[in-house]
Motif scaffolding. Structure first.
Motif, mmCIF file in Angstrom:
data_model
loop_
_atom_site.group_PDB
_atom_site.id
_atom_site.type_symbol
_atom_site.label_atom_id
_atom_site.label_comp_id
_atom_site.label_asym_id
_atom_site.label_seq_id
_atom_site.Cartn_x
_atom_site.Cartn_y
_atom_site.Cartn_z
ATOM 1 N N GLY A 16 28.057 32.770 40.497
ATOM 2 C CA GLY A 16 28.416 33.622 39.363
ATOM 3 C C GLY A 16 29.195 34.853 39.783
ATOM 4 N N VAL A 17 28.768 35.485 40.877
ATOM 5 C CA VAL A 17 29.477 36.671 41.377
ATOM 6 C C VAL A 17 30.899 36.297 41.807
ATOM 7 N N ILE A 18 31.025 35.188 42.492
ATOM 8 C CA ILE A 18 32.346 34.716 42.908
ATOM 9 C C ILE A 18 33.210 34.472 41.675
ATOM 10 N N ALA A 19 32.657 33.803 40.672
ATOM 11 C CA ALA A 19 33.409 33.482 39.460
ATOM 12 C C ALA A 19 33.812 34.742 38.695
ATOM 13 N N LEU A 20 32.907 35.684 38.550
ATOM 14 C CA LEU A 20 33.230 36.917 37.820
ATOM 15 C C LEU A 20 34.291 37.741 38.537
ATOM 16 N N THR A 21 34.159 37.843 39.851
ATOM 17 C CA THR A 21 35.152 38.581 40.629
ATOM 18 C C THR A 21 36.522 37.940 40.493
ATOM 19 N N ASN A 22 36.564 36.633 40.625
ATOM 20 C CA ASN A 22 37.818 35.901 40.491
ATOM 21 C C ASN A 22 38.404 36.079 39.088
ATOM 22 N N THR A 23 37.572 36.061 38.076
ATOM 23 C CA THR A 23 38.037 36.188 36.704
ATOM 24 C C THR A 23 38.633 37.561 36.421
ATOM 25 N N VAL A 24 37.984 38.606 36.894
ATOM 26 C CA VAL A 24 38.501 39.960 36.669
ATOM 27 C C VAL A 24 39.862 40.129 37.346
ATOM 28 N N ILE A 25 39.957 39.679 38.584
ATOM 29 C CA ILE A 25 41.227 39.779 39.308
ATOM 30 C C ILE A 25 42.292 38.902 38.648
ATOM 31 N N GLY A 26 41.935 37.668 38.346
ATOM 32 C CA GLY A 26 42.881 36.738 37.738
ATOM 33 C C GLY A 26 43.350 37.192 36.367
ATOM 34 N N PHE A 27 42.435 37.713 35.550
ATOM 35 C CA PHE A 27 42.787 38.196 34.219
ATOM 36 C C PHE A 27 43.798 39.334 34.310
ATOM 37 N N SER A 28 43.523 40.275 35.164
ATOM 38 C CA SER A 28 44.412 41.428 35.317
ATOM 39 C C SER A 28 45.797 41.001 35.782
ATOM 40 N N CYS A 29 45.851 40.141 36.772
ATOM 41 C CA CYS A 29 47.138 39.675 37.295
ATOM 42 C C CYS A 29 47.897 38.847 36.266
ATOM 43 N N TYR A 30 47.198 37.965 35.571
ATOM 44 C CA TYR A 30 47.851 37.101 34.586
ATOM 45 C C TYR A 30 48.417 37.921 33.433
ATOM 46 N N LEU A 31 47.656 38.865 32.937
ATOM 47 C CA LEU A 31 48.113 39.681 31.816
ATOM 48 C C LEU A 31 49.347 40.493 32.211
ATOM 49 N N LEU A 32 49.312 41.096 33.371
ATOM 50 C CA LEU A 32 50.467 41.841 33.861
ATOM 51 C C LEU A 32 51.673 40.916 34.039
ATOM 52 N N TYR A 33 51.452 39.762 34.626
ATOM 53 C CA TYR A 33 52.506 38.775 34.848
ATOM 54 C C TYR A 33 53.158 38.357 33.524
ATOM 55 N N GLU A 34 52.348 38.056 32.529
ATOM 56 C CA GLU A 34 52.871 37.656 31.218
ATOM 57 C C GLU A 34 53.676 38.772 30.571
ATOM 58 N N ARG A 35 53.195 39.994 30.670
ATOM 59 C CA ARG A 35 53.903 41.115 30.044
ATOM 60 C C ARG A 35 55.241 41.373 30.739
ATOM 61 N N ILE A 36 55.285 41.218 32.047
ATOM 62 C CA ILE A 36 56.551 41.377 32.773
ATOM 63 C C ILE A 36 57.538 40.298 32.333
ATOM 64 N N TRP A 37 57.088 39.037 32.303
ATOM 65 C CA TRP A 37 57.978 37.949 31.926
ATOM 66 C C TRP A 37 58.405 38.031 30.466
ATOM 67 N N SER A 38 57.607 38.645 29.606
ATOM 68 C CA SER A 38 58.008 38.762 28.204
ATOM 69 C C SER A 38 59.217 39.681 28.043
ATOM 70 N N ARG A 39 59.499 40.499 29.032
ATOM 71 C CA ARG A 39 60.636 41.422 28.978
ATOM 72 C C ARG A 39 61.894 40.857 29.648
#
Length: 68
Positions: free
Chosen positions: A37-60
């Motif tokens: 669970g700790v591994i999954a939560l850590t991965n999710t927080v990092i992945g969510f942040s990176c994905y959201l930033l990535y999508e916002r950059i590509w939207s421009r």
């Protein structure tokens, strides 16, 4: 261009899927629900942040889009 809400919803759904998959991988790799669970939560927080930033950059970026 995508709205911020659409990018956010896409990121949340994608990360929910990733959270479940990573929790299973973590559990099978360690045999521990807590560590998995700790591994999954850590991965999710990092992945969510990176994905959201990535999508916002590509939207421009206009490259590769067809304008109708």
């Amino acid at each position: 261009m995508e709205t911020r809400l659409r990018s956010l919803v896409k990121a949340l759904i994608w990360n929910a899927i990733g959270l479940v998959m990573m929790a299973l991988v973590g559990f099978f790799a360690t045999g521990s629900v807590a560590i998995g669970g700790v591994i999954a939560l850590t991965n999710t927080v990092i992945g969510f942040s990176c994905y959201l930033l990535y999508e916002r950059i590509w939207s421009r970026i206009r490259w590769g889009r067809h304008h109708v």
